[in-house]
Design a protein around this motif. Structure first.
Motif, PDB file in Angstrom:
ATOM      1  N   ALA A  94     -20.162 -15.452 -23.495  1.00 32.78           N
ATOM      2  CA  ALA A  94     -21.183 -14.498 -23.094  1.00 32.78           C
ATOM      3  C   ALA A  94     -21.200 -14.425 -21.568  1.00 32.78           C
ATOM      4  O   ALA A  94     -20.796 -15.373 -20.889  1.00 32.78           O
ATOM      5  N   THR A 106     -24.635 -21.779 -28.361  1.00 31.26           N
ATOM      6  CA  THR A 106     -24.272 -21.193 -29.660  1.00 31.26           C
ATOM      7  C   THR A 106     -24.832 -21.956 -30.852  1.00 31.26           C
ATOM      8  O   THR A 106     -24.685 -21.517 -31.996  1.00 31.26           O
ATOM      9  N   TRP A 167     -18.648  -7.248 -22.388  1.00 29.56           N
ATOM     10  CA  TRP A 167     -17.371  -7.445 -23.068  1.00 29.56           C
ATOM     11  C   TRP A 167     -16.375  -6.386 -22.601  1.00 29.56           C
ATOM     12  O   TRP A 167     -16.761  -5.234 -22.362  1.00 29.56           O
ATOM     13  N   SER A 194     -23.315 -11.782 -33.941  1.00 31.68           N
ATOM     14  CA  SER A 194     -24.387 -11.728 -32.949  1.00 31.68           C
ATOM     15  C   SER A 194     -23.865 -11.339 -31.564  1.00 31.68           C
ATOM     16  O   SER A 194     -24.546 -10.620 -30.829  1.00 31.68           O
ATOM     17  N   ARG A 195     -22.668 -11.782 -31.228  1.00 30.57           N
ATOM     18  CA  ARG A 195     -22.171 -11.523 -29.874  1.00 30.57           C
ATOM     19  C   ARG A 195     -21.313 -10.268 -29.765  1.00 30.57           C
ATOM     20  O   ARG A 195     -21.276  -9.646 -28.698  1.00 30.57           O
TER      21      ARG A 195
END
Length: 226
Positions: A94, A106, A167, A194-195
């Motif tokens: 992240a 995490t 990202w 989730s990410r």
């Protein structure tokens, strides 16, 4: 013809990918699997420099990062404007998160404990033949450990925040290993959703599936090209 840049995980070397490389080359693709620096003072930029230098001026790049190699693979993919980024059992970072921080952020430890309670303590086991190389033929696992025995990970990289604000705008796929005793499958499914808001593809095998199930990994990679 695509060019595959295959980035190994922590405490490993490029040889990890040799069975997948054989199969990709048999289909007419180029492959490069460099060893990343093992100097304790090496920076994350040094890791990315080593990875990107391996492919020189090649185009039509697919970059694949295994485990800890996800930190390097994402940055290499952005720098080289890769066609595709693939994370195999990857540590999905992240923004601003260092590898050292990733474990707590995490919920990794709790996930391992929950899975260990279900499988009799195999998940998170201290024996690398259980936690990393489960499913890998013993001679191949022993050779992998021998080849990586000299390698030390850089403490500098471990403390370096992942520098991207978002990202990379590159098509991304995640592959998880169904019998992974290091990154349990339920944990990595949750993290991927989730990410990255993605559903990972799943292959049989443990954390080192490129050594235990290279055909399945190769078939997925070839399928992504289509």
């Amino acid at each position: 013809m695509a060019t595959f840049l295959l980035i190994h995980g922590g405490g490993d070397v490029g040889w990890y990918w040799h069975l997948v490389e054989e199969r990709l080359r048999a289909h007419g693709h180029r492959t490069f699997a460099p060893d990343l620096p093992d100097d304790d003072s090496a920076t994350l930029d040094d890791y990315v420099d080593a990875a990107t230098a391996a492919v020189a001026d090649h185009e039509d790049l697919v970059i694949v990062g295994h485990s800890y190699g996800a930190y390097t693979a994402t940055l290499a993919a952005q720098r080289l404007s890769a066609r595709l980024l693939v994370l195999l059992a990857g540590m999905i970072p992240a923004p601003g998160e260092s590898p050292n921080e990733w474990w707590a952020n995490t919920g990794y430890r709790q996930a391992v404990e929950e899975q260990a309670a279900l499988d009799g303590g195999r998940t998170g086991n201290d024996d690398p033949f259980i936690s990393f190389y489960n499913g890998v033929p013993r001679p191949i696992a022993e050779e992998a450990m021998r080849r990586a025995s000299h390698r030390g990970e850089s403490s500098t990289v471990a403390k370096t925040p992942w520098p991207l604000p978002t990202w990379p705008s590159i098509p991304t796929r995640v592959i998880l290993c169904e019998d992974d005793k290091f990154f349990p499958a339920p944990f990595l499914r949750r993290l991927t959703r989730s990410r990255l808001a993605l559903t990972p593809d799943e292959v049989p095998g443990g954390h080192c599936a490129a050594l235990s199930h290279p055909a399945e990994i190769t078939n997925l990679l070839l399928g992504y090209l289509a």
